[in-house]
Each structure stands twice: as structure tokens, then as C-alpha cells.
Design a protein around this motif. Structure first.
Motif, PDB file in Angstrom:
ATOM      1  N   THR A 124       0.837  -1.201   0.000  1.00  0.00           N
ATOM      2  CA  THR A 124       0.000   0.000   0.000  1.00  0.00           C
ATOM      3  C   THR A 124       0.871   1.248   0.000  1.00  0.00           C
ATOM      4  N   PHE A 125       0.364   2.287  -0.619  1.00  0.00           N
ATOM      5  CA  PHE A 125       1.041   3.587  -0.559  1.00  0.00           C
ATOM      6  C   PHE A 125       0.519   4.331   0.667  1.00  0.00           C
ATOM      7  N   ALA A 126       0.790   3.826   1.813  1.00  0.00           N
ATOM      8  CA  ALA A 126       0.357   4.395   3.085  1.00  0.00           C
ATOM      9  C   ALA A 126       1.278   3.809   4.153  1.00  0.00           C
ATOM     10  N   PRO A 127       1.464   4.440   5.284  1.00  0.00           N
ATOM     11  CA  PRO A 127       0.733   5.618   5.767  1.00  0.00           C
ATOM     12  C   PRO A 127       1.317   6.935   5.262  1.00  0.00           C
ATOM     13  N   MET A 128       0.417   7.912   5.133  1.00  0.00           N
ATOM     14  CA  MET A 128       0.872   9.260   4.847  1.00  0.00           C
ATOM     15  C   MET A 128       1.228   9.918   6.178  1.00  0.00           C
ATOM     16  N   LEU A 129       2.448  10.396   6.268  1.00  0.00           N
ATOM     17  CA  LEU A 129       2.952  10.926   7.547  1.00  0.00           C
ATOM     18  C   LEU A 129       3.239  12.421   7.471  1.00  0.00           C
ATOM     19  N   ASP A 130       2.587  13.093   6.552  1.00  0.00           N
ATOM     20  CA  ASP A 130       2.878  14.514   6.386  1.00  0.00           C
ATOM     21  C   ASP A 130       2.232  15.348   7.482  1.00  0.00           C
ATOM     22  N   VAL A 131       3.077  15.848   8.363  1.00  0.00           N
ATOM     23  CA  VAL A 131       2.597  16.793   9.377  1.00  0.00           C
ATOM     24  C   VAL A 131       2.136  18.032   8.626  1.00  0.00           C
ATOM     25  N   TRP A 137      -4.413  23.174   2.582  1.00  0.00           N
ATOM     26  CA  TRP A 137      -3.858  22.027   1.870  1.00  0.00           C
ATOM     27  C   TRP A 137      -4.807  20.839   2.033  1.00  0.00           C
ATOM     28  N   GLY A 138      -5.392  20.386   0.921  1.00  0.00           N
ATOM     29  CA  GLY A 138      -6.434  19.358   0.996  1.00  0.00           C
ATOM     30  C   GLY A 138      -5.950  18.034   1.534  1.00  0.00           C
ATOM     31  N   ARG A 139      -4.652  17.786   1.428  1.00  0.00           N
ATOM     32  CA  ARG A 139      -4.161  16.480   1.852  1.00  0.00           C
ATOM     33  C   ARG A 139      -4.027  16.367   3.360  1.00  0.00           C
ATOM     34  N   MET A 140      -4.364  17.456   4.072  1.00  0.00           N
ATOM     35  CA  MET A 140      -4.463  17.349   5.524  1.00  0.00           C
ATOM     36  C   MET A 140      -5.368  16.172   5.886  1.00  0.00           C
ATOM     37  N   GLY A 184       3.642  18.576   3.499  1.00  0.00           N
ATOM     38  CA  GLY A 184       2.505  19.245   4.140  1.00  0.00           C
ATOM     39  C   GLY A 184       2.729  20.725   4.399  1.00  0.00           C
ATOM     40  N   ALA A 185       3.830  21.262   3.900  1.00  0.00           N
ATOM     41  CA  ALA A 185       4.096  22.690   4.150  1.00  0.00           C
ATOM     42  C   ALA A 185       4.261  23.463   2.838  1.00  0.00           C
ATOM     43  N   PRO A 186       3.358  23.218   1.865  1.00  0.00           N
ATOM     44  CA  PRO A 186       3.556  23.912   0.583  1.00  0.00           C
ATOM     45  C   PRO A 186       3.206  25.398   0.698  1.00  0.00           C
ATOM     46  N   THR A 187       3.887  26.193  -0.069  1.00  0.00           N
ATOM     47  CA  THR A 187       3.639  27.634  -0.053  1.00  0.00           C
ATOM     48  C   THR A 187       2.171  27.905  -0.365  1.00  0.00           C
ATOM     49  N   GLY A 188       1.552  28.705   0.459  1.00  0.00           N
ATOM     50  CA  GLY A 188       0.156  29.082   0.223  1.00  0.00           C
ATOM     51  C   GLY A 188      -0.828  27.937   0.395  1.00  0.00           C
ATOM     52  N   GLY A 189      -0.355  26.822   0.907  1.00  0.00           N
ATOM     53  CA  GLY A 189      -1.257  25.671   1.064  1.00  0.00           C
ATOM     54  C   GLY A 189      -1.627  25.031  -0.263  1.00  0.00           C
ATOM     55  N   ILE A 190      -0.907  25.368  -1.317  1.00  0.00           N
ATOM     56  CA  ILE A 190      -1.251  24.873  -2.656  1.00  0.00           C
ATOM     57  C   ILE A 190      -0.520  23.565  -2.923  1.00  0.00           C
ATOM     58  N   ASP A 191      -1.272  22.536  -3.267  1.00  0.00           N
ATOM     59  CA  ASP A 191      -0.675  21.221  -3.448  1.00  0.00           C
ATOM     60  C   ASP A 191       0.428  21.282  -4.506  1.00  0.00           C
ATOM     61  N   TYR A 192       1.456  20.525  -4.279  1.00  0.00           N
ATOM     62  CA  TYR A 192       2.627  20.356  -5.160  1.00  0.00           C
ATOM     63  C   TYR A 192       3.572  21.555  -5.144  1.00  0.00           C
ATOM     64  N   MET A 193       3.236  22.612  -4.377  1.00  0.00           N
ATOM     65  CA  MET A 193       4.103  23.789  -4.385  1.00  0.00           C
ATOM     66  C   MET A 193       5.332  23.554  -3.512  1.00  0.00           C
ATOM     67  N   SER A 201      12.783  23.279  11.235  1.00  0.00           N
ATOM     68  CA  SER A 201      11.459  22.617  11.141  1.00  0.00           C
ATOM     69  C   SER A 201      11.597  21.254  10.506  1.00  0.00           C
ATOM     70  N   LEU A 202      12.498  21.132   9.563  1.00  0.00           N
ATOM     71  CA  LEU A 202      12.711  19.832   8.958  1.00  0.00           C
ATOM     72  C   LEU A 202      13.061  18.803  10.040  1.00  0.00           C
ATOM     73  N   HIS A 203      14.038  19.148  10.870  1.00  0.00           N
ATOM     74  CA  HIS A 203      14.511  18.191  11.868  1.00  0.00           C
ATOM     75  C   HIS A 203      13.549  18.012  13.033  1.00  0.00           C
ATOM     76  N   GLU A 204      12.824  19.063  13.376  1.00  0.00           N
ATOM     77  CA  GLU A 204      11.958  18.943  14.556  1.00  0.00           C
ATOM     78  C   GLU A 204      10.563  18.459  14.220  1.00  0.00           C
ATOM     79  N   VAL A 205      10.092  18.842  13.046  1.00  0.00           N
ATOM     80  CA  VAL A 205       8.674  18.631  12.760  1.00  0.00           C
ATOM     81  C   VAL A 205       8.445  17.563  11.687  1.00  0.00           C
ATOM     82  N   TYR A 206       9.176  17.662  10.596  1.00  0.00           N
ATOM     83  CA  TYR A 206       8.809  16.852   9.434  1.00  0.00           C
ATOM     84  C   TYR A 206       9.546  15.513   9.335  1.00  0.00           C
ATOM     85  N   LEU A 207      10.799  15.468   9.777  1.00  0.00           N
ATOM     86  CA  LEU A 207      11.536  14.201   9.664  1.00  0.00           C
ATOM     87  C   LEU A 207      11.155  13.157  10.723  1.00  0.00           C
TER      88      LEU A 207
END
Ligand code: BGC
Length: 718
Positions: A124-131, A137-140, A184-193, A201-207
Motif C-alpha cells: 500500500t502507498f500508506a501511511p501518509m505521515l505529512d505533518v 492544503w487538501g491532503r491534511m 505538508g508545508a507547501p507555499t500558500g497551502g497549494i498542493d505540489y508547491m 522545522s525539517l529536523h523537529e517537525v517533518y523528519l
């Protein structure tokens, strides 16, 4: 020599690149059909895996082509997006996160794996772990919310659930942690941005959630579509090669996102297919999904000595190892069998779907209307009131669109003594007003109105960014007309994100956030509305008052000029509070919980020790209810400014009316580490505040202090 060594010796370059190519089976409404030329490519050894195919018959049929008609007979694996259930559709991940129950997260993944494996799926292409902290951003909707600790606990539970302890057991499937990283942190909340985020933030939040997934043995990782500060993730050597492979030792498979290798050209970092192929290979992408850049670019890159064959071999070896781990060489038809739809186990699965849906519902407001006490006539109105397909959310996998129980149906069966009537009034998005009068008529004769409003399922998920978080279409006007009747109104919000509808929450007598609850949506709502279950869902994201507040999250760093400071020059808006409407962790129940007597075992603790925390929780309400108890810490002084609060644990306690319980929480001191100035983990001795309570609102937390000493032994030190 191992089987894999032997195969590698025998394989042509084309066959090697074939293993690195994932093609798709197209989908017809009636089920999977093979994409035009995939069969020929499989025969020629040009494809090593497929996505979007399921069902014992089609998977076995195409597997037979690979085994019997390709030169080397290497089995294929089949991947599918099983995001929140395969045939049985569970609540969307954001909803499920609201349960704050790792055992449930694991069980739904386990059940999805069983169903998927019965359908011939291997991965499966899951789990999605994007904080994510930006509800535009719709993928929330597809992930566990705003907090890295929560996402890490979720990661471990999902990987365990999908994979079990042995991938070769044919009722498990391989998991893919995605989308690596900071998608999960695209500019303006726009997907793929592009995400332009700090290393911190990379080290504390996203990784961290990905680190947990790797630690839990996740089989595959999917890099995200976007770029971070100019380097597309599909070509991000520093993060893929240095961090994932070298630093974490990830030895699983990297699968590109859909067409993402080809998109390196669109990103403007590759001039042609050869450059794109080199960039992706260098970054360590083992499998290219959909596009055929490897096929077209790698042979020339090799001829021109721009890459070495050993780089290709390393990828092929990882892919074959995954196939071996899945048991595919020994039992290529091991998955794909009878669907157990009628068994006792399947009935348990439906009960699980109902339980998890019930526990996903968050009671946002209640002036005492809920639970309903014996209403005679209930009007269930609004465009989501009797929607079946919408209840499935944005990834319905192999779910049958006829399966979901609508909100109206669920309420009708939950309230057998009442006359439960329904009218949609308006549609979710269009402007047709012609059915409103009829809907208002049935509201007038009701003693309670359940107003079901919100988004369509596909307004969240992929490519579904929104620049407004209010109700779409003419729902607001309709809701205003319903509220103007002056009757008791329960507002039920269906959405893949928080909606900025204070105007509604302020005026409705009760509001429930129900997200998209899957097949058991209506029954779950019935359980809550009747009081058969007390609401126990808690917000996995901060709920903004207004769009202007996003991105919004609780774990902010202190400003030198806090919002609470008097006068103009404080860190705040001049036209709105900075606090969310509802904080992270918030959610009411039918009980009323009071916290007291927070004690810490030893006020001084060594760096190898544990902080032992006890808190007393009492239910002063008049219904049995379950409370989620959150444990936050604050590092008072550190070499890097720390967030005002950081989640470090959560736990549940159920209490009858008048009941009191003592909750014991243990926090290892090592959990107080953070990425230091050089981003290596440090544990800095000193004072920490421990905060315990119902949500990330300081006013509602009880707190105590603890000092971490430099001495390794608990309790000693200067
Ligand atoms: C999505 C992935 C998904 C893939 C395969 C992409 O568009 O970003 O999350 O796994 O498609 O369906």
C-alpha cells in the motif's frame, strides 16, 4: 550465491530497468482492467510492478504472464492506495487520528491489509505521515494532523498494522511511508508547491515521523512531488541518500510518486530524460512510478559513463529483496483468495469500523442539547444528510459505493421511536435554491434539526487546496435560514479539514466535527447523538477562527513580545485573537473532567532516568465518558528556543459519573532531547515544566516542574 545474486547475473540491462519501472492498470467503473500495453511490457521484462490493480482473478492472471511468459519469470508486485481501508472503508486518517488510539490505528491497518491481501495486493502507498499546519492544503485529510509526536506514534502503529512482524505471511502487505518530506508545508497551502522551510522545522517537525517509520521497519518510502528550497524531493540526494540511507540506514525501497521522475524536467532541474534519470538514480529512487524516464534515459547515461552499473544493481537488489520478503518467489499466488465478506471476522471488522468512526467524532460545542432526550420529530437536513458516496472520503479504495450508511439512515435507526425526516435543501456546491422551502417546512414541524453541512469528499485529498475554509455553495445561506427558525439545531460538519464556521458554531446548540467517517458514518453519528457513546474524539489539528490565522499550530516558539503583553507592540493580530477557536486536543464529552494533584515522583532526575507523573482526573459530569489526557513539556531555557509546549504523550481514562482515577504517566528523560544548534540531538539539563490536561490550552492544564540533572543516575547531581 543467493537467488538474488544469480538473478542479477542473468539479467540484461533492460530487465534490470524493468524491475525499476512501475506501470499502472487502468480502472474502469466496474473494476480493474489492464492498461493497454502493460501486458506486452511485462512479457518483455520491462515492468516489475503495477499499481491500481486488485482482485484475485486479474492479479493472478497478470502474475501468470510475468511468471510464465517473461524470460526470467520474476514475479510482479501489485501496489494500491489503501489509505483508510480496502473494501471496508474506515474514517479518513485525520478523523482516525482524532481517536488518539494507537491500538485502533493498528487494527484498521491490519484489517485493511487482510482485505487487500485477499484481493491480491502486496503493497500500500500508506501511511501518509505529512505533518501539516495549513488546512488550505487538501491532503491534511490523509494524514494525522499537526503534531510530529502524534504522527510518529501513528507511523509506528500503521506500519505494525500493515506489515505485522513478517511480510511473507500472506495476510500482511508492505507499507510505504509518504510523502517524504515536508510535503505538508507547501507555499500558500497549494498542493505540489515548493516548501521553503528551515532546517530546524525539517529536523523537529517533518523528519521525526519518517524516522519512526524506518525504525518500525517500513518496507518502502515515497518521496514527495514538491521541492524543498529548490531541490525536488525526487532528486534530493541530501535527504534521500544522506539522511534516509546513510544516517538512518534505511535499506528498503524508494518508490517515486506518480510520474514524478518525468516531472524533474518540469521542475527545471533536468534538461532531458537522461538528466532526469541520472538525478533520480543518484538520489536513490529505486522504482519509477508511471513515467518511463529510467527506460529511456539510463542506457544512454550508462553508455556515456555518467552513472555506474553498480548504482542500478543496488536498486534492483533492493527491489528483489522486497519481492523476496513478500514471499513472492516462493508463493507468487499467496495473496488473492476468497473474500471473507460473510464471516464472523468480517462482522467484527464492521463493528471495528463503527467503533473507530464513533471515536473519531469531535464534539465541538454543546449547550446541553446532546445527547438528545427522546425527540419526537427530527429533521435531518442539508446536502450531506443523505449522501452515501461522500461519506467515504477521498480514497475509497475498493469500497463498494453502496456500503456507507448515510447520516440520515443512521439517525433513523438510532431513533426508532422518533419520526425522522429528511430533505437536502441545497447541494454541496451548486446554487440551486428551489428545494429550500420544502426543507424549511420539514424543519418547522420538527423538535430538533440535525443540519448536515460541509465539503464534498473530493474537496479535500490530493489537488484539493482551498482558499476559503467556509461552507461551499449556498450552504451558508441555507444554514442561516435554518438557524433563523429558532429551533434546537445540531450542526454536523463533514469535511477533510477544519472549517472556519464560527458563525455557525456560535449559533447552533451543538456542533459535531464528523470529518468523513467511512462506511459506518451514519451509525456512528447515531451512537453519539443518542448518547449510546459519549464523544471521545479530540482535535489532531488546531481549529482556526479565521483563514487569516493559518498556518496555525500549538507548538509555537515564544516571542520576545508575547501576545499577552499589554500595549500595541506585542506579537498578535490587531483584529483577531491569535488563539485558535479550538486548540489541538480539544473535544467535549458528555462527562465533565476536572484535573488536580499533578505530582512528579522526583523533582530532580538524572539523564538516564524517567519522569514519573501522577495526576488525578475526576468526572464531575453525569454521564460515563472517556477523557484523553495529554502530556506536554516545556523546556524552560535551552540553547535553541523551544516551543511553548511539546506533546510527549497521551492516554485515555474512562470514568463513570462521580468517578475519579489516578493516571500514571512515565516520560523517559531521553524524550526531552531536541535537535541542537547543529541539529544533532542534545539533552540539556535544567528546568522543565510538565503540563497535563485535556488540550493544548495552557489555561486548562495543570503543571509541575522537574529538574534534569547532568548526573546519569536518577535523583543525584548538582
Ligand atoms: C499521490 C500518491 C499516491 C500515488 C499513487 C499520487 O498522485 O500523490 O499519494 O500514492 O498517486 O496513486
Amino acid at each position: 550465491m543467493t537467488r538474488i545474486d544469480l538473478l542479477l547475473e542473468e539479467m540484461t540491462l533492460q530487465e534490470k530497468i524493468g524491475q525499476m519501472t512501475m506501470s499502472a492498470a487502468g480502472f474502469a467503473v466496474t473494476g480493474p482492467v489492464l492498461a493497454g500495453d502493460a501486458t506486452e511490457d511485462i512479457r518483455a521484462g520491462l515492468v516489475g510492478s503495477l499499481l491500481n490493480i486488485y482482485g484475485a482473478e486479474p492479479t493472478h492472471r497478470i502474475q501468470r504472464v510475468a511468471l510464465e511468459q517473461s524470460r526470467l519469470g520474476i514475479p510482479l508486485f501489485f501496489g494500491f492506495d489503501i489509505i483508510h481501508g480496502h473494501r471496508t472503508i474506515f474514517p479518513i486518517p485525520l478523523a482516525e487520528a482524532a481517536t488518539f488510539q494507537p491500538d485502533l490505528w493498528e487494527r484498521t491497518a491490519r484489517e485493511a491489509a487482510i482485505e487487500a491481501a485477499q484481493d491480491g495486493v502486496h503493497l500500500t502507498f500508506a501511511p501518509m505521515l505529512d505533518v501539516t499546519r495549513d488546512p488550505r492544503w487538501g491532503r491534511m485529510a490523509e494524514g494525522p494532523g499537526e503534531d510530529p509526536f502524534l504522527a510518529s506514534v501513528y507511523a509506528a502503529a500503521k506500519v505494525r498494522g500493515f506489515q505485522g512482524s513478517d511480510l511473507a505471511t500472506t495476510d500482511h502487505i508492505a507499507a510505504t511511508a509518504k510523502h517524504f518530506v515536508a510535503y505538508g508545508a507547501p507555499t500558500g497551502g497549494i498542493d505540489y508547491m515548493s516548501a521553503d522551510i528551515s532546517d530546524r522545522s525539517l529536523h523537529e517537525v517533518y523528519l521525526p515521523p519518517f524516522e519512526t517509520a524506518v525504525g518500525s521497519g517500513v518496507a518502502a518510502i515515497m518521496p514527495a512531488f514538491h521541492d524543498i528550497a529548490g531541490i525536488p524531493m525526487t532528486a534530493n540526494e541530501p535527504l534521500l541518500k544522506n539522511w534516509l540511507r546513510r544516517h538512518l540506514g534505511f535499506s528498503g525501497v524508494l518508490i517515486s510518486d506518480y510520474n514524478a521522475v518525468a516531472e524533474l524536467i518540469e521542475h527545471g532541474v533536468a534538461g532531458d530524460v537522461v538528466e532526469a534519470a541520472i538525478l533520480a538514480l543518484r538520489a536513490g529512487i529505486d522504482i519509477e512510478m508511471i513515467s518511463t524516464i529510467y527506460r529511456r534515459g539510463l542506457p544512454e547515461a550508462l553508455d556515456r559513463a555518467l552513472i555506474g552499473l553498480e548504482e542500478i544493481d543496488a536498486s534492483v537488489r533492493r527491489i528483489l529483496r522486497l519481492k523476496e520478503a513478500l514471499g513472492l518467489f516462493d508463493a507468487p499466488f499467496g495473496r488473492g483468495g476468497a473474500i471473507d465478506a460473510e464471516s464472523e471476522h468480517a462482522a467484527d471488522r464492521r463493528r471495528l469500523a463503527r467503533d473507530v468512526a464513533t471515536r473519531s467524532i469531535v464534539l465541538l460545542s454543546n449547550n446541553g442539547l446532546l445527547p438528545l432526550s427522546d425527540p419526537r420529530r427530527v429533521a435531518v437536513v442539508g446536502p450531506l444528510a443523505n449522501e452515501r458516496v461522500e461519506m467515504r472520503g477521498s480514497w475509497p479504495a475498493a469500497g463498494d459505493p453502496r456500503d456507507p450508511v448515510t447520516l440520515f439512515e443512521g439517525l433513523s435507526s438510532a431513533l426508532p421511536q422518533a419520526d425522522v425526516v429528511h430533505a437536502a435543501g441545497v447541494s454541496i456546491e451548486d446554487g440551486d435554491w428551489s428545494r429550500v422551502d420544502g426543507a424549511l417546512d420539514i424543519c418547522r414541524s420538527a423538535d430538533v434539526i440535525v443540519l448536515c453541512v460541509g465539503e464534498a469528499a473530493l474537496m479535500s485529498g490530493e489537488a484539493a487546496s482551498r482558499a476559503s475554509l467556509d461552507l461551499p455553495g449556498r450552504q451558508k445561506e441555507f444554514a442561516e435560514a435554518v438557524l433563523a427558525l429558532g429551533k434546537p439545531v445540531v450542526a454536523v460538519l463533514s469535511s477533510g479539514r477544519p472549517l472556519t464556521v464560527s458563525w455557525l458554531i456560535d449559533r447552533a446548540h451543538a456542533t459535531l466535527a464528523t470529518w468523513f467517517l467511512g462506511n459506518e458514518a451514519g451509525n456512528a453519528l447515531g451512537d453519539i447523538v443518542t448518547g449510546r457513546a459519549s464523544p471521545s474524539g479530540r482535535l489532531p489539528v488546531s481549529w482556526p477562527r479565521s483563514l487569516g490565522q493559518v498556518p496555525i499550530y500549538y507548538a509555537q516558539r515564544p516571542s520576545g513580545r508575547p501576545a499577552t503583553q499589554p500595549g500595541r507592540y506585542a506579537s498578535k493580530y490587531i483584529d483577531l485573537p491569535t488563539t485558535p477557536l479550538f486548540p489541538f486536543g480539544y473535544g467535549l464529552s458528555y462527562g465533565r473532567f476536572v484535573y488536580s494533584d499533578l505530582t512528579i515522583g522526583n523533582a530532580r532526575v538524572g539523564r538516564n532516568g524517567n519522569i514519573e507523573i501522577m495526576v488525578s482526573v475526576a468526572n464531575e459530569g453525569d454521564a460515563t465518558a472517556e477523557e484523553t489526557v495529554f502530556l506536554f513539556i516545556r523546556d524552560v531555557v535551552a540553547s535553541v528556543a523551544r516551543p511553548r509546549m511539546e506533546l510527549k504523550g497521551f492516554s485515555k481514562i474512562e470514568l463513570p459519573p462521580g468517578g475519579r482515577g489516578i493516571l500514571a504517566l512515565v516520560l523517559p528523560v531521553s524524550a526531552l532531547q531536541f535537535p541542537g544548534r547543529d541539529f544533532n540531538p542534545v539533552l540539556e539539563p535544567g528546568a522543565f515544566e510538565v503540563l497535563v490536561g485535556p488540550c493544548a490550552d495552557r489555561q486548562k492544564l495543570v503543571s509541575a516542574n522537574v529538574t534534569v540533572s547532568d548526573d546519569p543516575v536518577q535523583g543525584r547531581g548538582p
